[in-house]
Design a protein around this motif. Structure first.
Motif, mmCIF file in Angstrom:
data_model
loop_
_atom_site.group_PDB
_atom_site.id
_atom_site.type_symbol
_atom_site.label_atom_id
_atom_site.label_comp_id
_atom_site.label_asym_id
_atom_site.label_seq_id
_atom_site.Cartn_x
_atom_site.Cartn_y
_atom_site.Cartn_z
ATOM 1 N N SER A 1 -10.997 3.957 -2.409
ATOM 2 C CA SER A 1 -11.611 5.253 -2.635
ATOM 3 C C SER A 1 -11.566 6.085 -1.358
ATOM 4 N N SER A 2 -11.289 7.375 -1.495
ATOM 5 C CA SER A 2 -11.247 8.244 -0.322
ATOM 6 C C SER A 2 -12.640 8.697 0.110
ATOM 7 N N GLN B 1 -4.989 9.421 -8.884
ATOM 8 C CA GLN B 1 -4.016 10.218 -8.130
ATOM 9 C C GLN B 1 -4.363 10.302 -6.648
ATOM 10 N N GLY B 2 -3.338 10.092 -5.827
ATOM 11 C CA GLY B 2 -3.456 10.317 -4.391
ATOM 12 C C GLY B 2 -4.092 9.206 -3.596
ATOM 13 N N LEU B 3 -4.671 8.178 -4.251
ATOM 14 C CA LEU B 3 -5.353 7.122 -3.516
ATOM 15 C C LEU B 3 -4.394 5.991 -3.143
ATOM 16 N N LEU B 4 -4.616 5.412 -1.956
ATOM 17 C CA LEU B 4 -3.830 4.254 -1.548
ATOM 18 C C LEU B 4 -4.093 3.104 -2.517
ATOM 19 N N HIS B 5 -3.020 2.437 -2.946
ATOM 20 C CA HIS B 5 -3.177 1.340 -3.889
ATOM 21 C C HIS B 5 -2.040 0.343 -3.730
ATOM 22 N N ASP C 1 -15.614 6.863 0.302
ATOM 23 C CA ASP C 1 -16.349 5.937 1.171
ATOM 24 C C ASP C 1 -15.516 4.714 1.551
ATOM 25 N N ASN C 2 -14.203 4.793 1.295
ATOM 26 C CA ASN C 2 -13.287 3.687 1.607
ATOM 27 C C ASN C 2 -13.683 2.383 0.899
ATOM 28 N N LYS C 3 -14.320 2.517 -0.241
ATOM 29 C CA LYS C 3 -14.633 1.332 -1.031
ATOM 30 C C LYS C 3 -13.367 0.822 -1.700
ATOM 31 N N VAL C 4 -13.185 -0.485 -1.677
ATOM 32 C CA VAL C 4 -11.989 -1.105 -2.246
ATOM 33 C C VAL C 4 -12.308 -1.640 -3.636
ATOM 34 N N PHE C 5 -11.489 -1.249 -4.606
ATOM 35 C CA PHE C 5 -11.617 -1.724 -5.985
ATOM 36 C C PHE C 5 -10.422 -2.618 -6.292
ATOM 37 N N VAL C 6 -10.673 -3.892 -6.580
ATOM 38 C CA VAL C 6 -9.604 -4.858 -6.826
ATOM 39 C C VAL C 6 -9.897 -5.645 -8.097
ATOM 40 N N LYS C 7 -8.854 -5.908 -8.858
ATOM 41 C CA LYS C 7 -9.017 -6.650 -10.112
ATOM 42 C C LYS C 7 -7.804 -7.531 -10.366
ATOM 43 N N THR C 8 -8.048 -8.772 -10.790
ATOM 44 C CA THR C 8 -6.970 -9.646 -11.247
ATOM 45 C C THR C 8 -6.771 -9.392 -12.737
ATOM 46 N N LEU C 9 -5.575 -8.961 -13.094
ATOM 47 C CA LEU C 9 -5.288 -8.563 -14.471
ATOM 48 C C LEU C 9 -4.691 -9.704 -15.274
ATOM 49 N N SER C 10 -4.982 -9.688 -16.553
ATOM 50 C CA SER C 10 -4.354 -10.605 -17.503
ATOM 51 C C SER C 10 -3.300 -9.845 -18.294
ATOM 52 N N LYS C 11 -2.401 -10.563 -18.919
ATOM 53 C CA LYS C 11 -1.335 -9.942 -19.698
ATOM 54 C C LYS C 11 -1.921 -8.974 -20.722
ATOM 55 N N GLY C 12 -1.405 -7.750 -20.734
ATOM 56 C CA GLY C 12 -1.869 -6.737 -21.672
ATOM 57 C C GLY C 12 -2.956 -5.841 -21.127
ATOM 58 N N ASN C 13 -3.571 -6.232 -20.017
ATOM 59 C CA ASN C 13 -4.595 -5.374 -19.407
ATOM 60 C C ASN C 13 -3.982 -4.063 -18.932
ATOM 61 N N ILE C 14 -4.777 -3.009 -19.015
ATOM 62 C CA ILE C 14 -4.355 -1.686 -18.561
ATOM 63 C C ILE C 14 -5.292 -1.240 -17.446
ATOM 64 N N LEU D 1 0.821 -1.205 0.000
ATOM 65 C CA LEU D 1 0.000 0.000 0.000
ATOM 66 C C LEU D 1 0.856 1.257 0.000
ATOM 67 N N HIS D 2 0.597 2.113 -0.986
ATOM 68 C CA HIS D 2 1.339 3.365 -1.107
ATOM 69 C C HIS D 2 0.492 4.372 -1.865
ATOM 70 N N THR D 3 0.982 5.575 -1.965
ATOM 71 C CA THR D 3 0.242 6.619 -2.668
ATOM 72 C C THR D 3 1.195 7.534 -3.419
ATOM 73 N N HIS D 4 0.703 8.111 -4.502
ATOM 74 C CA HIS D 4 1.441 9.126 -5.262
ATOM 75 C C HIS D 4 0.607 10.412 -5.190
ATOM 76 N N PRO D 5 0.953 11.322 -4.295
ATOM 77 C CA PRO D 5 0.132 12.534 -4.110
ATOM 78 C C PRO D 5 0.018 13.405 -5.351
ATOM 79 N N ASP D 6 0.992 13.298 -6.260
ATOM 80 C CA ASP D 6 1.040 14.221 -7.393
ATOM 81 C C ASP D 6 0.876 13.550 -8.749
ATOM 82 N N ALA D 7 0.418 12.302 -8.775
ATOM 83 C CA ALA D 7 0.341 11.633 -10.080
ATOM 84 C C ALA D 7 -0.698 10.521 -10.098
#
Length: 211
Positions: free
Chosen positions: A124-125, A145-149, A127-140, A101-107
């Protein structure tokens, strides 16, 4: 009134059309110059070569405490990015390891998965909802900005990511490092996070923190 507006518009066009506007295609950074809020001064055009637009500074990857490595191509390593508003990081994550878990305040961060079974998410800041996804190769995936991830390699082999930041030099603050690798007083950490004091001391020992 319409005639007056038309006259003013025509006048502005006539007064600006005689001024020659110089288009600047690029501004390769002169890293010896002083950096300003708009970036570094431009390298003299006569000294710019094609090599300025190719990033080739790939050091041997060195894993950190969290078992991932990163090759950073920000304006300081890749001067051609000067003024363009983005930077790139190439990341390799060992099997089962994570970028915690980290954040980029400016990007804002955009990740391009180089492997399957990469799990990424943010909190999300609002309502503290958590968005999680398992990615496949090539997924973007976009990490706002600024959110813990975080990003985790849930596969059985080393995983790679291409990361693009909307900053020529994105800052980063990692929660674990900020808490346990600093001189943040352990009693204050306990009171402000509700973590057990003994666990805090243990983690400070692992991260070489004090306090």
């Amino acid at each position: 009134m319409i005639h007056v507006l038309f006259f003013l518009f025509a006048f502005l066009l006539s007064t600006t059309s005689h001024h020659h506007v110089v288009a600047i295609d690029f501004c390769v950074a002169d890293l010896k110059g002083a950096e300003t809020p708009s970036g570094y001064p431009c390298k003299p055009l006569s000294k710019v070569t094609i090599d300025d637009f190719v990033f080739s500074k790939f050091p041997k990857p060195t894993k950190n405490f969290f078992n991932f490595s990163a090759v950073v191509a920000s304006v300081d390593q890749f001067p051609a990015l000067n003024g363009l508003g983005f930077s790139i990081v190439l990341v390799e994550i060992e099997a089962g390891a994570s970028v915690p878990l980290h954040t980029h305040p400016d990007a804002t961060e955009v990740i391009i998965a180089g492997n399957d079974n990469i799990i990424a998410g943010f909190i999300s800041s609002a309502d503290n909802k958590v968005f999680v996804k398992t990615l496949s190769k090539g997924n973007i995936m976009v990490l706002p900005q600024g959110l813990l991830h975080f990003v985790m390699n849930n596969g059985k082999e080393k995983a790679s990511l291409t990361v693009i930041f909307t900053s020529v030099r994105a800052s980063v603050q990692t929660v674990a490092v900020a808490l346990f690798a600093s001189n943040f007083d352990s009693n204050l950490i306990s009171k402000t996070t509700f973590l057990d004091h003994a666990e805090i001391k243990k983690l400070k020992g692992i991260f070489n923190g004090s306090g």
